[in-house]
Design an enzyme around this catalytic site. Structure first.
Site, mmCIF file in Angstrom:
data_model
loop_
_atom_site.group_PDB
_atom_site.id
_atom_site.type_symbol
_atom_site.label_atom_id
_atom_site.label_comp_id
_atom_site.label_asym_id
_atom_site.label_seq_id
_atom_site.Cartn_x
_atom_site.Cartn_y
_atom_site.Cartn_z
ATOM 1 N N HIS A 1 -15.532 25.910 -5.908
ATOM 2 C CA HIS A 1 -14.172 26.196 -6.407
ATOM 3 C C HIS A 1 -14.019 27.671 -6.789
ATOM 4 C CE1 HIS A 1 -10.395 25.765 -8.410
ATOM 5 N NE2 HIS A 1 -10.857 25.716 -9.633
ATOM 6 N N HIS B 1 -10.151 15.525 -13.282
ATOM 7 C CA HIS B 1 -10.769 15.924 -12.027
ATOM 8 C C HIS B 1 -12.084 16.660 -12.221
ATOM 9 C CE1 HIS B 1 -8.497 19.683 -12.871
ATOM 10 N NE2 HIS B 1 -9.474 20.274 -12.208
ATOM 11 N N ASP C 1 -14.622 19.751 -10.926
ATOM 12 C CA ASP C 1 -14.670 21.081 -10.313
ATOM 13 C C ASP C 1 -16.058 21.290 -9.711
ATOM 14 O OD1 ASP C 1 -12.135 21.656 -11.321
ATOM 15 O OD2 ASP C 1 -12.823 23.165 -12.756
ATOM 16 N N HIS D 1 -7.221 19.532 -7.683
ATOM 17 C CA HIS D 1 -7.395 19.761 -9.124
ATOM 18 C C HIS D 1 -6.203 19.180 -9.879
ATOM 19 C CE1 HIS D 1 -10.912 22.450 -8.460
ATOM 20 N NE2 HIS D 1 -10.353 22.435 -7.266
ATOM 21 N N HIS E 1 -15.137 28.895 -15.499
ATOM 22 C CA HIS E 1 -15.259 28.810 -14.044
ATOM 23 C C HIS E 1 -16.310 29.801 -13.532
ATOM 24 C CE1 HIS E 1 -11.348 26.838 -14.591
ATOM 25 N NE2 HIS E 1 -11.538 26.299 -13.414
ATOM 26 N N TRP F 1 0.848 -1.197 0.000
ATOM 27 C CA TRP F 1 0.000 0.000 0.000
ATOM 28 C C TRP F 1 0.877 1.239 0.000
ATOM 29 C CZ3 TRP F 1 -2.857 0.955 5.305
ATOM 30 C CH2 TRP F 1 -2.028 0.628 6.381
ATOM 31 N N ASN F 2 0.221 2.373 -0.341
ATOM 32 C CA ASN F 2 0.930 3.642 -0.491
ATOM 33 C C ASN F 2 0.178 4.768 0.196
ATOM 34 O OD1 ASN F 2 2.896 2.683 -2.626
ATOM 35 N ND2 ASN F 2 0.987 2.383 -3.749
HETATM 36 MN MN MN Z 1 -10.122 22.343 -11.592
#
Ligand code: MN
Length: 260
Positions: free
Chosen positions: A81, A75, A77, A71, A210, A63-64
């Site tokens: 945001h 991904h 938004d 972002h 955005h 595992w990590n």
């Molecule tokens: Mn973004």
């Protein structure tokens, strides 16, 4: 609602009549992240730190730990945001209603235009031409701009940054108002590192995708891949972000369901 609709859906999946297309980019230390001028805060690149790998630190398990900005890579938004979306109820990754994470997609192919001009902006006129060919954009649909930008394997070609900013295709401000006000879409998706064009800091308003999407409680998807495998209309997207409390976005394994 037809009886057994989910049984029919499961049977179609099992029979291969529905294909699942992965619209996500791989996440590792080379995954391109947005570059902002030095006066602004910066996002972390994706980092992986091994905890154990069948060794003295953990003899039977691998595992990590990982770290990254919200972002990073492919991904989602959320409206929170952007300052224009900060006051909506249920505007963060943990509070957006889960049914919003399943929606149809309309895919506008601008790959030829983007190859000729890295600053290409998709306009209302382009979308109206698309509608004449494929029908009206569905209410509640994602609009995805195909540019083939995800095929730029080299991160510097993908970001395409120059001294005067990034040169990356995106949506025209007028188009975004049209899509929200007259088509009532759920959000905008892009193949580039962010949903806005590279030069969008110069636009009115700045970063119109955005500003307009989140200012109307709509969503964004960035760093999408494999849009060339989707039909113009008819795909259904699955886009749940991680349930980060008060999160502004999250890396996302975006999947598309397509009739085979
Ligand atoms: Mn973004």
């Amino acid at each position: 609602m037809p009886e057994g609709i989910l049984a029919q859906f499961a049977a179609a999946l099992a029979a291969g009549a529905i294909r699942v297309i992965d619209l996500s980019q791989p996440l590792d230390g080379t995954t391109p992240i947005i570059q902002l001028p030095p006066e602004f805060g910066t996002t972390w690149p994706f980092q992986l730190q091994e905890i154990s790998r069948y060794d003295s630190r953990g003899p039977a398990w691998y595992w990590n730990n990982f770290a990254c900005g919200e972002h990073t890579g492919t991904h989602f938004d959320a409206p929170i945001h952007w300052v224009t979306g900060k006051d909506y109820r249920a505007n963060a990754t943990d509070t957006i209603p889960a049914e919003k994470f399943l929606a149809p997609a309309c895919v506008i192919d601008a790959s030829r235009e983007a190859a000729a001009d890295p600053d290409f902006l998709l306009t209302r006129q382009h979308v109206e031409a698309w509608e004449r060919a494929h029908g009206r954009i569905d209410r509640g649909a994602w609009v995805l701009m195909r540019t083939d930008w995800s095929k730029r394997g080299d991160p510097s070609a993908f970001l395409n940054a120059r001294e005067d900013g990034a040169h990356v295709p995106g949506p025209h401000p007028d188009l975004l108002r049209f899509l929200v006000q007259e088509r009532d879409i759920v959000g905008w998706g892009s193949e580039a590192v962010g949903t806005d064009a590279g030069q969008a800091f110069r636009f009115d308003p700045p970063f119109p995708c955005h500003s307009t999407m989140h200012g109307n409680n709509r969503f964004g998807l960035a760093s999408l891949a494999n849009l060339d495998q989707l039909p113009p209309k008819g795909a259904v997207l699955i886009t749940p972000p991680l349930k980060i409390v008060n999160g502004s976005g999250s890396p996302c394994r975006v999947l598309a369901l397509v009739a085979a």
